[in-house]
Design an enzyme around this catalytic site. Structure first.
Site, PDB file in Angstrom:
ATOM      1  N   ASP A  82     -24.018  11.285 -30.419  1.00 45.15           N
ATOM      2  CA  ASP A  82     -25.230  12.020 -30.772  1.00 45.15           C
ATOM      3  C   ASP A  82     -24.919  13.521 -30.842  1.00 45.15           C
ATOM      4  O   ASP A  82     -24.337  14.080 -29.904  1.00 45.15           O
ATOM      5  CB  ASP A  82     -26.295  11.734 -29.693  1.00 45.15           C
ATOM      6  CG  ASP A  82     -27.678  12.202 -30.088  1.00 45.15           C
ATOM      7  OD1 ASP A  82     -27.967  12.252 -31.288  1.00 45.15           O
ATOM      8  OD2 ASP A  82     -28.471  12.496 -29.167  1.00 45.15           O
ATOM      9  N   HIS A 210     -35.166  12.659 -35.034  1.00 42.95           N
ATOM     10  CA  HIS A 210     -34.742  13.226 -33.741  1.00 42.95           C
ATOM     11  C   HIS A 210     -35.975  13.758 -33.034  1.00 42.95           C
ATOM     12  O   HIS A 210     -37.017  13.964 -33.645  1.00 42.95           O
ATOM     13  CB  HIS A 210     -33.748  14.368 -33.973  1.00 42.95           C
ATOM     14  CG  HIS A 210     -32.364  13.880 -34.241  1.00 42.95           C
ATOM     15  ND1 HIS A 210     -31.358  13.944 -33.314  1.00 42.95           N
ATOM     16  CD2 HIS A 210     -31.844  13.272 -35.329  1.00 42.95           C
ATOM     17  CE1 HIS A 210     -30.268  13.418 -33.831  1.00 42.95           C
ATOM     18  NE2 HIS A 210     -30.526  12.997 -35.048  1.00 42.95           N
ATOM     19  N   SER A 213     -39.372  11.384 -28.800  1.00 40.92           N
ATOM     20  CA  SER A 213     -40.005  10.900 -27.566  1.00 40.92           C
ATOM     21  C   SER A 213     -41.516  11.111 -27.599  1.00 40.92           C
ATOM     22  O   SER A 213     -42.009  12.062 -28.209  1.00 40.92           O
ATOM     23  CB  SER A 213     -39.412  11.615 -26.343  1.00 40.92           C
ATOM     24  OG  SER A 213     -38.244  10.949 -25.917  1.00 40.92           O
ATOM     25  N   ASN A 253     -34.756   8.456 -32.319  1.00 41.47           N
ATOM     26  CA  ASN A 253     -33.966   8.927 -31.167  1.00 41.47           C
ATOM     27  C   ASN A 253     -34.852   9.207 -29.953  1.00 41.47           C
ATOM     28  O   ASN A 253     -35.844   9.935 -30.056  1.00 41.47           O
ATOM     29  CB  ASN A 253     -33.231  10.206 -31.544  1.00 41.47           C
ATOM     30  CG  ASN A 253     -32.074   9.950 -32.477  1.00 41.47           C
ATOM     31  OD1 ASN A 253     -31.974   8.885 -33.079  1.00 41.47           O
ATOM     32  ND2 ASN A 253     -31.188  10.912 -32.589  1.00 41.47           N
ATOM     33  N   THR A 254     -34.451   8.661 -28.826  1.00 39.67           N
ATOM     34  CA  THR A 254     -35.261   8.804 -27.611  1.00 39.67           C
ATOM     35  C   THR A 254     -34.386   9.058 -26.402  1.00 39.67           C
ATOM     36  O   THR A 254     -33.523   8.234 -26.067  1.00 39.67           O
ATOM     37  CB  THR A 254     -36.071   7.503 -27.373  1.00 39.67           C
ATOM     38  OG1 THR A 254     -36.815   7.198 -28.555  1.00 39.67           O
ATOM     39  CG2 THR A 254     -37.018   7.655 -26.197  1.00 39.67           C
ATOM     40  N   ASP A 255     -34.600  10.165 -25.776  1.00 37.39           N
ATOM     41  CA  ASP A 255     -33.915  10.504 -24.537  1.00 37.39           C
ATOM     42  C   ASP A 255     -34.939  10.926 -23.484  1.00 37.39           C
ATOM     43  O   ASP A 255     -35.033  10.357 -22.385  1.00 37.39           O
ATOM     44  CB  ASP A 255     -32.920  11.658 -24.806  1.00 37.39           C
ATOM     45  CG  ASP A 255     -32.031  11.944 -23.612  1.00 37.39           C
ATOM     46  OD1 ASP A 255     -32.261  11.358 -22.543  1.00 37.39           O
ATOM     47  OD2 ASP A 255     -31.105  12.753 -23.722  1.00 37.39           O
TER      48      ASP A 255
HETATM   49  P1  13P Z   1     -36.193  13.518 -27.379  1.00 38.12           P
HETATM   50  O1  13P Z   1     -35.870  14.749 -26.606  1.00 38.12           O
HETATM   51  O2  13P Z   1     -37.522  13.615 -28.048  1.00 38.12           O
HETATM   52  O3  13P Z   1     -36.072  12.271 -26.569  1.00 38.12           O
HETATM   53  O4  13P Z   1     -35.124  13.408 -28.578  1.00 38.12           O
HETATM   54  C1  13P Z   1     -33.841  12.889 -28.336  1.00 38.12           C
HETATM   55  C2  13P Z   1     -32.935  13.084 -29.492  1.00 38.12           C
HETATM   56  O5  13P Z   1     -33.299  13.487 -30.572  1.00 38.12           O
HETATM   57  C3  13P Z   1     -31.522  12.750 -29.278  1.00 38.12           C
HETATM   58  O6  13P Z   1     -30.735  13.033 -30.389  1.00 38.12           O
HETATM   59  O1  G3H Z   2     -30.550  15.429 -28.515  1.00 38.89           O
HETATM   60  C1  G3H Z   2     -30.246  15.675 -27.372  1.00 38.89           C
HETATM   61  C2  G3H Z   2     -30.250  14.615 -26.348  1.00 38.89           C
HETATM   62  O2  G3H Z   2     -31.483  14.612 -25.675  1.00 38.89           O
HETATM   63  C3  G3H Z   2     -29.074  14.779 -25.440  1.00 38.89           C
HETATM   64  O3  G3H Z   2     -29.261  15.811 -24.548  1.00 38.89           O
HETATM   65  O4  G3H Z   2     -27.184  17.197 -24.599  1.00 38.89           O
HETATM   66  O5  G3H Z   2     -28.675  17.106 -22.562  1.00 38.89           O
HETATM   67  O6  G3H Z   2     -27.250  15.155 -23.171  1.00 38.89           O
HETATM   68  P1  G3H Z   2     -28.016  16.364 -23.669  1.00 38.89           P
HETATM   69 ZN    ZN Z   3     -31.405  14.778 -31.417  1.00 41.55          ZN
END
Ligand code: 13P
Ligand code: G3H
Ligand code: ZN
Length: 307
Positions: A82, A210, A213, A253-255
């Site tokens: 990613d 992207h 969430s 994409n979800t983090d």
């Molecule tokens: P969020 O911060 O909305 O979960 O997006 C994650 C993301 O785009 C990872 O590439």
């Molecule tokens: O797009 C970003 C993701 O949420 C990853 O975040 O770089 O803190 O691992 P990170």
């Molecule tokens: Zn992203």
């Protein structure tokens, strides 16, 4: 099953107009949660690892864990880098066994972005590794900004057509008004669907959202109830996600949602079980809470039952 490329997963999603979640892994429990949810929903999955995740766990370790879980299941699984920021990051991922990469050169001028992306495509495609790139900047845009300001931030559909044709990428992340993290919108959560539709019409390839969430309400409440602060947090509502999928999004994409859920439950367990010294008794329930968030998203994205 062996790990496959994300292209193999997204082609079906593009044809049948649904989306597959690309869930970021922050630690082993996130990975376990994604597999548990996918198993239960019978959903394909894209496991996303950022450079930060690779720095934290090591690329070989991430590949070994993901491969083991994939081989013990019948699910279609891709392991995707990613936001790879340069050639070196991509090479580290490829060498370790990732099956898909994103090269994110979107902060460079168009021609430079294209040049860097082409180079990555030339390396990855002969190896069967899929490539994602990004156009525009991930930034919330206010309703009251001018057309010119909007155009400066969001994807340009004509440019997208040229970029896809000239680079040979497998899927594209067009900036349409989302941003990373828990604070995405000051006002109404609005995305530029007209722009998105145009990009789809002109490129035809799978598109990626992207910053997708949703900032789940129950988990956010729990996070705050047990001492956290998420004041002003706002995500992409499920209805908006569904509309984006109708307009051509195939990878979501979800983090942030997984992070909020995991830490909300940890806050709760630590507060309610003050003498607990076994980390598994704290991390275990947090993992299960993440599973629920992922299952709900798989239903919304339409990936449930597609494995
Ligand atoms: P969020 O911060 O909305 O979960 O997006 C994650 C993301 O785009 C990872 O590439
Ligand atoms: O797009 C970003 C993701 O949420 C990853 O975040 O770089 O803190 O691992 P990170
Ligand atoms: Zn992203």
């Amino acid at each position: 099953m062996s790990l496959i490329s994300a292209k193999d997963i997204l082609e079906d999603a593009n044809k049948k107009r649904y989306a597959v979640g690309a869930f970021n892994i922050n630690n082993m429990e996130f990975l376990q949660a994604i597999f548990e949810a996918a198993q239960s929903e019978n959903s394909p999955i894209i496991i996303a690892a950022s450079e930060g995740a690779i720095k934290y766990a090591g690329a070989e370790m991430l590949v070994a864990m993901t491969r083991t879980l994939a081989q013990n299941s019948k699910l279609p699984v891709a392991l995707h880098l990613d936001h790879g920021s340069n050639l070196n990051a991509v090479l580290i991922a490829i060498k370790a066994g990732f099956t898909s990469v994103m090269i994110d050169a979107s902060h460079f001028p168009y021609e430079e972005n294209l040049k860097i992306t082409k180079q990555i495509v030339n390396i990855c495609h002969p190896l069967g590794i899929s490539v994602e790139a990004e156009l525009g900047r991930l930034k919330g845009v206010e309703d009251n900004i001018s057309v010119a300001e909007r155009d400066a931030v969001l994807v340009n559909p004509t440019e997208a057509k040229d970029f896809v044709g000239s680079s040979g990428i497998d899927f594209l992340a067009p900036a349409i008004g989302t941003s990373h993290g828990a604070f995405k919108f000051k006002g109404e959560p609005k995305l530029d669907f007209e722009r998105l539709k145009k990009v789809k019409e002109l490129t035809g390839i799978p598109l990626v959202l992207h910053g997708a969430s949703s900032v789940p309400e129950e988990a956010s409440k729990k996070f705050e109830e047990f001492g956290g602060n998420l004041k002003g947090a706002k995500g992409v509502p499920f209805e908006v996600l569904k509309e984006a999928i109708k307009c051509g999004i195939n990878k979501v994409n979800t983090d942030t949602d997984l992070r909020i859920a995991f830490l909300a439950k940890i806050r709760e367990s630590v507060a309610l079980d003050k003498s607990q010294i076994d980390p598994r008794k704290i991390f275990g329930p947090a993992k299960e809470y993440v599973v629920e968030v992922i299952k709900e998203r798989m239903k919304v994205l339409g990936s449930s039952g597609r494995a």
